[in-house]
Each structure stands twice: as C-alpha cells, then as structure tokens.
Scaffold this motif. Structure first.
Motif, short mmCIF file in Angstrom:
data_model
loop_
_atom_site.label_atom_id
_atom_site.label_comp_id
_atom_site.label_asym_id
_atom_site.label_seq_id
_atom_site.Cartn_x
_atom_site.Cartn_y
_atom_site.Cartn_z
N LEU A 52 51.19 53.12 78.69
CA LEU A 52 50.01 53.34 77.83
C LEU A 52 50.04 52.42 76.64
CD1 LEU A 52 50.67 55.25 75.05
CD2 LEU A 52 50.93 56.95 76.81
N ASP A 53 48.85 52.03 76.21
CA ASP A 53 48.67 51.21 75.01
C ASP A 53 48.38 52.17 73.86
OD1 ASP A 53 48.93 48.78 76.37
OD2 ASP A 53 46.81 48.80 76.95
N PHE A 54 49.16 52.08 72.78
CA PHE A 54 48.97 52.97 71.65
C PHE A 54 47.63 52.74 70.97
CE2 PHE A 54 53.76 52.68 71.53
CZ PHE A 54 53.96 53.94 72.07
N PHE A 55 47.12 53.78 70.33
CA PHE A 55 45.87 53.70 69.59
C PHE A 55 45.97 52.67 68.46
CE2 PHE A 55 43.08 55.10 66.13
CZ PHE A 55 41.87 55.15 66.80
N ALA A 56 47.13 52.63 67.82
CA ALA A 56 47.39 51.67 66.74
C ALA A 56 48.87 51.29 66.82
CB ALA A 56 47.06 52.30 65.39
N PRO A 57 49.27 50.22 66.16
CA PRO A 57 50.68 49.79 66.25
C PRO A 57 51.65 50.79 65.62
CG PRO A 57 49.29 48.05 65.29
CD PRO A 57 48.44 49.27 65.40
N ILE A 58 52.86 50.79 66.16
CA ILE A 58 53.94 51.60 65.61
C ILE A 58 55.02 50.67 65.06
CG2 ILE A 58 53.53 53.54 67.17
CD1 ILE A 58 56.16 52.54 68.66
N ALA A 59 55.88 51.19 64.21
CA ALA A 59 57.03 50.43 63.70
C ALA A 59 58.19 50.70 64.65
CB ALA A 59 57.35 50.87 62.28
N LYS A 60 58.39 49.82 65.59
CA LYS A 60 59.40 50.00 66.64
C LYS A 60 60.79 50.22 66.07
CE LYS A 60 61.53 47.64 70.53
NZ LYS A 60 61.60 46.44 71.32
N GLU A 61 61.16 49.48 65.03
CA GLU A 61 62.50 49.56 64.46
C GLU A 61 62.79 50.94 63.87
OE1 GLU A 61 60.10 47.37 62.77
OE2 GLU A 61 60.27 46.21 64.60
N GLU A 62 61.77 51.63 63.37
CA GLU A 62 61.95 52.93 62.74
C GLU A 62 61.71 54.10 63.70
OE1 GLU A 62 60.15 53.25 58.79
OE2 GLU A 62 59.69 51.11 58.97
N SER A 63 61.33 53.82 64.94
CA SER A 63 61.05 54.85 65.93
C SER A 63 62.33 55.23 66.67
CB SER A 63 59.99 54.35 66.91
OG SER A 63 58.79 54.08 66.22
#
Length: 178
Positions: A52-63
C-alpha cells in the motif's frame, strides 16, 4: 495465490498505528519506505501479502515495528496532521479502523485524562433507582376525559347536535378493521 490479511489502523496527530491481523506468522518480509510498505508472510500453508501507498509520507527512521503477538507498526508521520485514510487508494476492503487505538481530534490533549473513560463505569450503580429516585413528570396521572367528549370509535348511536342547531342527528356506524 496469496491472501490479503486484515489491516487495522488508527492515528494520532503525529503517528499512525498499524496492525496486521495475523498470528504465528512465519517467513515475514516487510519493506517499509517513507511513501509505501509491503508485507509478505505465511500462516500454516497460506501465503499472505499486500502493498500500500501511504496517504502521506512517514519518517522511516523514527518508525518501529514488532512481531510479539500480532505484527504491529508505529509509523511516525513526517508532518503532523490528520489523514483521511491510511492509503492514497480510498477503497481497500481489507483495511479497517482500529477503534481500540483511534483518537479523534477532540481527544488530542494527551496530558488530560479522557472524559469518556469507560474504566470508571464500574462505579456507577443503576440499581439504586428505587424509592429515592427523582420524580419524573411522565409518571403523573392523566386527567379523565371530559364526559361531554365521546372517544373515537365509541360514538355508535350517540346523538349529536345537527349543524343547524335543530334536532339531534344520529351518527352512522362504520365498519372497523380489527
């Protein structure tokens, strides 16, 4: 052919919580990017996967993610705000709201205790609504009908005054459906 697992999601202004509703998953492969994620895993003899493509970007490093019981993700939003859905694709039948973790914009004050804390409902005692209960105006006795008034359906042979004020006229009986 692969199956698609149920994916539960909830959000806060700064993060998205995502749960893949599968237990005892083997051969897990997760690809997490700032714009999208993909999942692959086996349960028993069945293969499950989705992308799935997220609705908006996420901060991968903090996830973060965990596979203790279920597969759970904490996805830090790159920009705080409310997402209208988990994915850019609006209709994904396998994506459902995780109501246990959902937080509306009204509930955003994390320092305050939730006004609708259901844990305290056990202290309410609805069994004490006996003699000491407040009086309810709906409990009042209704007044009797004026004797001059004839209830509907009971007119039968009761005489009524004619329109011109002369002799009383007889009211015709009508058939009623019972």
């Amino acid at each position: 052919m692969s199956l698609t697992p149920d994916v539960l999601w909830a959000q806060r202004p700064d993060a998205v919580y995502l749960t893949i509703d599968l237990k005892e998953v083997q051969d897990i492969k997760v690809n997490l990017d700032s714009e999208k994620m993909s999942f692959y895993g086996k349960v028993g003899g069945s293969l499950y996967e989705f992308s799935l493509d997220f609705f908006a970007p996420i901060a991968k490093e903090e996830s973060k993610w965990s596979t203790k019981r279920l597969i759970e993700f904490y996805l830090k939003k790159e920009t705080e705000g409310s997402w209208t859905s988990l994915s850019k694709v609006k209709k994904l039948p396998w994506v459902k709201v995780d109501w246990k973790r959902w937080q509306d914009s009204d509930d955003e004050d994390e320092g305050k205790q939730n006004a609708w804390n259901l844990d305290g409902l056990g202290d309410m005692n609805f069994g004490d609504m006996g003699a000491d209960a407040e009086y309810d105006s709906d409990d009042e006795e209704l007044p009797d009908l004026d004797p001059a008034e004839v209830p509907l359906g009971a007119a039968g042979d009761a005489p009524q005054q004619g329109a011109t004020g002369g002799e009383p006229k007889k009211v015709a009986e009508t058939d009623t459906l019972d």
